[in-house]
Design a protein around this motif. Structure first.
Motif, PDB file in Angstrom:
ATOM      1  N   ILE A  36       0.839  -1.204   0.000  1.00 54.45           N
ATOM      2  CA  ILE A  36       0.000   0.000   0.000  1.00 54.45           C
ATOM      3  C   ILE A  36       0.870   1.248   0.000  1.00 54.45           C
ATOM      4  N   LEU A  37       1.900   1.246   0.856  1.00 54.25           N
ATOM      5  CA  LEU A  37       2.779   2.409   0.961  1.00 54.25           C
ATOM      6  C   LEU A  37       3.495   2.699  -0.349  1.00 54.25           C
ATOM      7  N   SER A  38       3.845   1.634  -1.067  1.00 55.26           N
ATOM      8  CA  SER A  38       4.547   1.829  -2.343  1.00 55.26           C
ATOM      9  C   SER A  38       3.637   2.473  -3.396  1.00 55.26           C
ATOM     10  N   GLU A  39       2.296   2.374  -3.184  1.00 55.35           N
ATOM     11  CA  GLU A  39       1.338   2.941  -4.140  1.00 55.35           C
ATOM     12  C   GLU A  39       0.600   4.145  -3.553  1.00 55.35           C
ATOM     13  N   ILE A  40       1.133   4.697  -2.453  1.00 52.05           N
ATOM     14  CA  ILE A  40       0.397   5.706  -1.681  1.00 52.05           C
ATOM     15  C   ILE A  40       0.045   6.954  -2.491  1.00 52.05           C
ATOM     16  N   SER A  41       0.859   7.285  -3.504  1.00 51.83           N
ATOM     17  CA  SER A  41       0.609   8.515  -4.272  1.00 51.83           C
ATOM     18  C   SER A  41      -0.695   8.446  -5.074  1.00 51.83           C
ATOM     19  N   THR A  42      -1.179   7.211  -5.331  1.00 45.27           N
ATOM     20  CA  THR A  42      -2.426   7.066  -6.099  1.00 45.27           C
ATOM     21  C   THR A  42      -3.633   6.809  -5.191  1.00 45.27           C
ATOM     22  N   LYS A  43      -3.380   6.805  -3.873  1.00 47.28           N
ATOM     23  CA  LYS A  43      -4.442   6.449  -2.932  1.00 47.28           C
ATOM     24  C   LYS A  43      -4.901   7.632  -2.079  1.00 47.28           C
ATOM     25  N   LEU A  44      -6.170   7.574  -1.686  1.00 46.40           N
ATOM     26  CA  LEU A  44      -6.703   8.506  -0.705  1.00 46.40           C
ATOM     27  C   LEU A  44      -6.728   7.767   0.625  1.00 46.40           C
ATOM     28  N   VAL A  45      -6.109   8.362   1.646  1.00 48.92           N
ATOM     29  CA  VAL A  45      -6.092   7.733   2.978  1.00 48.92           C
ATOM     30  C   VAL A  45      -7.391   8.086   3.698  1.00 48.92           C
ATOM     31  N   VAL A  46      -8.156   7.053   4.043  1.00 46.26           N
ATOM     32  CA  VAL A  46      -9.477   7.226   4.660  1.00 46.26           C
ATOM     33  C   VAL A  46      -9.437   6.655   6.082  1.00 46.26           C
ATOM     34  N   LYS A  47     -10.056   7.346   7.029  1.00 47.49           N
ATOM     35  CA  LYS A  47     -10.094   6.876   8.422  1.00 47.49           C
ATOM     36  C   LYS A  47     -11.320   5.974   8.624  1.00 47.49           C
ATOM     37  N   LYS A  48     -11.120   4.883   9.376  1.00 43.03           N
ATOM     38  CA  LYS A  48     -12.182   3.886   9.526  1.00 43.03           C
ATOM     39  C   LYS A  48     -12.905   3.965  10.870  1.00 43.03           C
ATOM     40  N   LEU A  49     -14.217   3.797  10.805  1.00 40.25           N
ATOM     41  CA  LEU A  49     -15.042   3.635  12.002  1.00 40.25           C
ATOM     42  C   LEU A  49     -15.948   2.427  11.781  1.00 40.25           C
ATOM     43  N   LYS A  50     -16.138   1.625  12.822  1.00 36.78           N
ATOM     44  CA  LYS A  50     -17.055   0.486  12.698  1.00 36.78           C
ATOM     45  C   LYS A  50     -18.494   0.977  12.586  1.00 36.78           C
ATOM     46  N   ASN A  51     -18.787   2.041  13.328  1.00 39.63           N
ATOM     47  CA  ASN A  51     -20.133   2.617  13.323  1.00 39.63           C
ATOM     48  C   ASN A  51     -20.019   4.083  13.747  1.00 39.63           C
ATOM     49  N   LEU A  52     -21.145   4.743  13.915  1.00 35.60           N
ATOM     50  CA  LEU A  52     -21.146   6.147  14.324  1.00 35.60           C
ATOM     51  C   LEU A  52     -21.563   6.311  15.784  1.00 35.60           C
ATOM     52  N   GLY A  53     -21.385   5.234  16.554  1.00 37.25           N
ATOM     53  CA  GLY A  53     -21.674   5.294  17.992  1.00 37.25           C
ATOM     54  C   GLY A  53     -20.631   6.147  18.711  1.00 37.25           C
ATOM     55  N   TRP A  54     -20.986   6.633  19.898  1.00 38.15           N
ATOM     56  CA  TRP A  54     -20.103   7.554  20.622  1.00 38.15           C
ATOM     57  C   TRP A  54     -18.817   6.875  21.095  1.00 38.15           C
ATOM     58  N   SER A  55     -18.914   5.651  21.611  1.00 39.25           N
ATOM     59  CA  SER A  55     -17.714   4.966  22.124  1.00 39.25           C
ATOM     60  C   SER A  55     -16.730   4.660  20.986  1.00 39.25           C
ATOM     61  N   GLU A  56     -17.245   4.288  19.822  1.00 38.71           N
ATOM     62  CA  GLU A  56     -16.386   4.017  18.668  1.00 38.71           C
ATOM     63  C   GLU A  56     -15.709   5.316  18.207  1.00 38.71           C
ATOM     64  N   PHE A  57     -16.469   6.397  18.170  1.00 41.26           N
ATOM     65  CA  PHE A  57     -15.890   7.679  17.760  1.00 41.26           C
ATOM     66  C   PHE A  57     -14.806   8.124  18.738  1.00 41.26           C
ATOM     67  N   GLN A  58     -15.077   7.986  20.034  1.00 34.89           N
ATOM     68  CA  GLN A  58     -14.091   8.385  21.048  1.00 34.89           C
ATOM     69  C   GLN A  58     -12.783   7.599  20.913  1.00 34.89           C
ATOM     70  N   SER A  59     -12.901   6.308  20.593  1.00 35.82           N
ATOM     71  CA  SER A  59     -11.701   5.470  20.494  1.00 35.82           C
ATOM     72  C   SER A  59     -10.838   5.845  19.292  1.00 35.82           C
ATOM     73  N   LYS A  60     -11.429   6.502  18.278  1.00 37.25           N
ATOM     74  CA  LYS A  60     -10.675   6.869  17.066  1.00 37.25           C
ATOM     75  C   LYS A  60     -10.532   8.393  16.904  1.00 37.25           C
ATOM     76  N   GLN A  61     -11.019   9.145  17.884  1.00 39.43           N
ATOM     77  CA  GLN A  61     -11.087  10.604  17.781  1.00 39.43           C
ATOM     78  C   GLN A  61      -9.729  11.244  17.479  1.00 39.43           C
ATOM     79  N   ASP A  62      -8.674  10.680  18.043  1.00 39.22           N
ATOM     80  CA  ASP A  62      -7.336  11.264  17.887  1.00 39.22           C
ATOM     81  C   ASP A  62      -6.820  11.235  16.458  1.00 39.22           C
TER      82      ASP A  62
END
Length: 385
Positions: A265-291
């Motif tokens: 993936i890193l070798s092809e990074i210039s052609t990729k959009l880096v997207v942040k993942k969440l399992k759902n839009l619940g508050w605890s999931e958001f808090q765990s990935k907020q940073d």
């Protein structure tokens, strides 16, 4: 040439501005106050004495002056949840000398910030000492505090700058194909995967040693136990160890495959959009990935139907585009987000925290969704008039 010290800075802004400078051991190496001191003048004075790693203030609401200083020197900013009271400032500055209340406030701010990073500084020193790399202490501390790189990751960046994946990501950052924050987060995830794999291998070696000992160990003669029973117990122990080893072997192979995929993936990074993942839009999931979620990021949400109104409120103004795997609730269409179905993006790679989407496919899908959004908004406007 002597290396400049790393600094913890405390600032009390105002008509008379005071600033305090502490080194990584908490010693005062500068404490001054002056009238009409501009941010630029303060930066010149502080950077002539060292490298600002973090900045503290005594106000819950950070003064614009302090914030501007921290941004311009790329230092980590610490502020208290509530304004620091006079009696607390006296405790923080006990044993130190200062000429006026402005200097006391600046010193209290510096000590407050230092207390937030002292434990981290000690962990860095302990980590480096164990590896015979104490000479990199200031550089590692700077990367860890200012950039949020893990301790082991910072050491690798400094000690192994020519490592393939390090060069790939740094090049992407330099060419503006990857934001620096995304670089830090990607690098930290890579180092965590490498560390996890190392731990698994160590565990497997210990299990293999146990197995060898169990196989060699003679069957003890115990009272009231028949020889066949004793042999059966030994065989069961060996079988359990073999199963544990097989399980660890599988985990090691999966981790190795994940690392190999990450490097691809890193070798092809210039052609990729880096997207942040969440399992759902619940508050605890958001808090765990907020940073790792920053303004302007694109999110990939597995199941948007599981949500919290608090999470949606936090995401407004922070995120505009949400890629979804499962269907979105109809009521979400009025929230102001642009929703893109993951199926419209073709195949894309994923790690635990990130997804890497083809930029071309993403732009096509985004434009299509933007157009649809405008049509819907126009239709609603016409219906309301």
């Amino acid at each position: 040439m002597k290396e400049k010290p790393l600094l913890v800075v405390g600032i009390d802004p105002g008509t008379t501005t005071a600033y305090a400078l502490l080194d990584v051991d908490g010693n005062i190496i500068g404490l001054h106050s002056a009238k009409e001191l501009s941010v630029d003048a303060l930066i010149a004075k502080v950077t002539s004495m060292g490298i600002p790693a973090c900045v503290g203030c005594d106000k819950a609401k950070v003064p614009a002056y302090v914030e501007r200083f921290a941004v311009q020197v790329s230092a980590k900013l610490f502020s208290p949840p509530d304004d620091i009271r006079i009696d607390e400032k006296r405790k923080l500055t006990k044993g130190f000398g200062f000429k006026n209340n402005h200097e006391m406030d600046a010193l209290a701010s510096a000590v407050f910030a230092y207390n937030r990073v002292e434990g981290l500084f000690r962990r860095v020193d302990k980590f480096l000492e164990a590896r015979g790399k104490k000479e990199l202490s200031n550089n590692v501390k700077e990367l860890v505090v200012k950039k949020g790189v893990s301790i082991s990751g910072a050491l690798d960046l400094l000690a192994e700058p020519d490592k393939k994946e390090t060069r790939i990501i740094k090049k992407a950052v330099e060419q503006k194909k990857l934001a620096e924050k995304d670089f830090i987060e990607l690098y930290n995830e890579l180092k965590k995967s490498e560390q996890d794999n190392k731990i698994l291998k160590q565990q497997n070696r210990l299990l293999s040693d146990k197995l060898k000992k169990a196989e060699k160990k003679p069957v003890k003669k115990e009272p009231k136990t028949k020889p066949d029973e004793r042999l059966e117990q030994k065989d069961k122990k060996i079988e359990i160890l073999n199963k544990e080893i097989a399980k660890k072997d599988k985990e090691i192979k999966e981790k190795a495959a994940g690392l190999s995929n990450f490097n691809k993936i890193l070798s092809e990074i210039s052609t990729k959009l880096v997207v942040k993942k969440l399992k759902n839009l619940g508050w605890s999931e958001f808090q765990s990935k907020q940073d790792i979620i920053h303004k302007g990021n694109v999110l990939l949400v597995e199941d948007p139907a599981e949500f919290s109104k608090k999470t949606l409120a936090e995401l407004k103004g922070l995120v505009e585009i949400i890629i979804h795997k499962k269907d979105i609730p109809t009521k979400f269409l009025d929230l102001g987000f642009v929703f893109v179905n993951a199926q419209d993006l073709g195949e894309f790679q994923e790690t635990e925290l990130f997804a890497f989407v083809n930029k071309g496919r993403f732009e096509e899908a985004r434009k299509s969704r933007d157009l649809l959004k405008k049509i819907v908004q126009s239709y609603k406007k016409e219906r309301s008039t």
